[in-house]
Design a protein around this motif. Sequence first.
Motif, mmCIF file in Angstrom:
data_model
loop_
_atom_site.group_PDB
_atom_site.id
_atom_site.type_symbol
_atom_site.label_atom_id
_atom_site.label_comp_id
_atom_site.label_asym_id
_atom_site.label_seq_id
_atom_site.Cartn_x
_atom_site.Cartn_y
_atom_site.Cartn_z
ATOM 1 N N UNK A 134 19.542 7.489 38.773
ATOM 2 C CA UNK A 134 18.575 8.557 38.508
ATOM 3 C C UNK A 134 19.036 9.879 39.109
ATOM 4 N N UNK A 135 19.548 9.809 40.322
ATOM 5 C CA UNK A 135 20.011 11.005 41.017
ATOM 6 C C UNK A 135 21.160 11.653 40.254
ATOM 7 N N UNK A 136 22.088 10.851 39.791
ATOM 8 C CA UNK A 136 23.227 11.374 39.048
ATOM 9 C C UNK A 136 22.771 12.020 37.732
ATOM 10 N N UNK A 137 21.877 11.350 37.016
ATOM 11 C CA UNK A 137 21.369 11.911 35.756
ATOM 12 C C UNK A 137 20.597 13.204 36.002
ATOM 13 N N UNK A 138 19.802 13.223 37.069
ATOM 14 C CA UNK A 138 19.033 14.423 37.398
ATOM 15 C C UNK A 138 19.967 15.584 37.727
ATOM 16 N N UNK A 139 20.997 15.315 38.525
ATOM 17 C CA UNK A 139 21.968 16.364 38.864
ATOM 18 C C UNK A 139 22.648 16.888 37.606
ATOM 19 N N UNK A 140 23.056 15.979 36.721
ATOM 20 C CA UNK A 140 23.702 16.394 35.472
ATOM 21 C C UNK A 140 22.772 17.240 34.614
ATOM 22 N N UNK A 141 21.497 16.841 34.538
ATOM 23 C CA UNK A 141 20.525 17.621 33.766
ATOM 24 C C UNK A 141 20.311 19.004 34.369
ATOM 25 N N UNK A 142 20.262 19.075 35.690
ATOM 26 C CA UNK A 142 20.088 20.370 36.353
ATOM 27 C C UNK A 142 21.304 21.255 36.088
ATOM 28 N N UNK A 143 22.484 20.682 36.184
ATOM 29 C CA UNK A 143 23.705 21.454 35.919
ATOM 30 C C UNK A 143 23.731 21.965 34.486
ATOM 31 N N UNK A 144 23.374 21.097 33.560
ATOM 32 C CA UNK A 144 23.382 21.465 32.132
ATOM 33 C C UNK A 144 22.350 22.553 31.841
ATOM 34 N N UNK A 145 21.139 22.374 32.311
ATOM 35 C CA UNK A 145 20.056 23.302 32.017
ATOM 36 C C UNK A 145 20.190 24.622 32.769
ATOM 37 N N UNK A 146 20.818 24.568 33.940
ATOM 38 C CA UNK A 146 20.900 25.775 34.759
ATOM 39 C C UNK A 146 22.244 26.436 34.769
ATOM 40 N N UNK A 147 23.200 25.855 34.043
ATOM 41 C CA UNK A 147 24.560 26.390 34.044
ATOM 42 C C UNK A 147 25.110 26.518 35.458
ATOM 43 N N UNK A 148 24.862 25.497 36.276
ATOM 44 C CA UNK A 148 25.346 25.506 37.660
ATOM 45 C C UNK A 148 26.728 24.916 37.724
#
Length: 170
Positions: free
Chosen positions: A156-170
């Motif tokens: 879950x943590x990995x998927x959440x981090x990936x989603x945050x990176x994708x959505x926020x262009x981090x």
Amino acid sequence: MTFDQIYHSNKNLVYNLALHYVQNVKDAEEITQDVFLSVHEKLDTFQNKSKISTWIYKITIHKSLDFIKAKKAKKRFGFISSLWDEKPDLSKRELVNFDHPGVMLENKEAMKKLFDIINTLNEKQKTVIILNKIEQKTISETAEIMNLSVKAIESLLQRAKNNIKTKGNY
């Protein structure tokens, strides 16, 4: 342990966790009251199988998520009913207010953007990010609070981090 002791030793934990979910002081205060009302009503059912703070974390998470769902439903209903209003009252529309007292002014916009992205995550991903990254709970503590395995939390943590990176262009 008396209710007063439980309240005084956990009130900041509950308030801060609720604040991470709703990013609004008044809403966090309301959730805090709801949590301690539940704790008071259900204290005799606590079985000491885990720490009391873990039990309170679970209650706070559920109350916070329920509060968010209720607020979204109220907004949806307000929008739908406004479609039939001849003269909609624009003063009733609620503006999103990011009112987190711990955020420095110069970081407020960046934090607002990050929380806006976190708020788009599904409930489990949002909870794992809040518990692990914001509340700084360990993976095993997060797993215990969420009643999931350590592997599930890591995923879950990995998927959440990936989603945050994708959505926020981090």
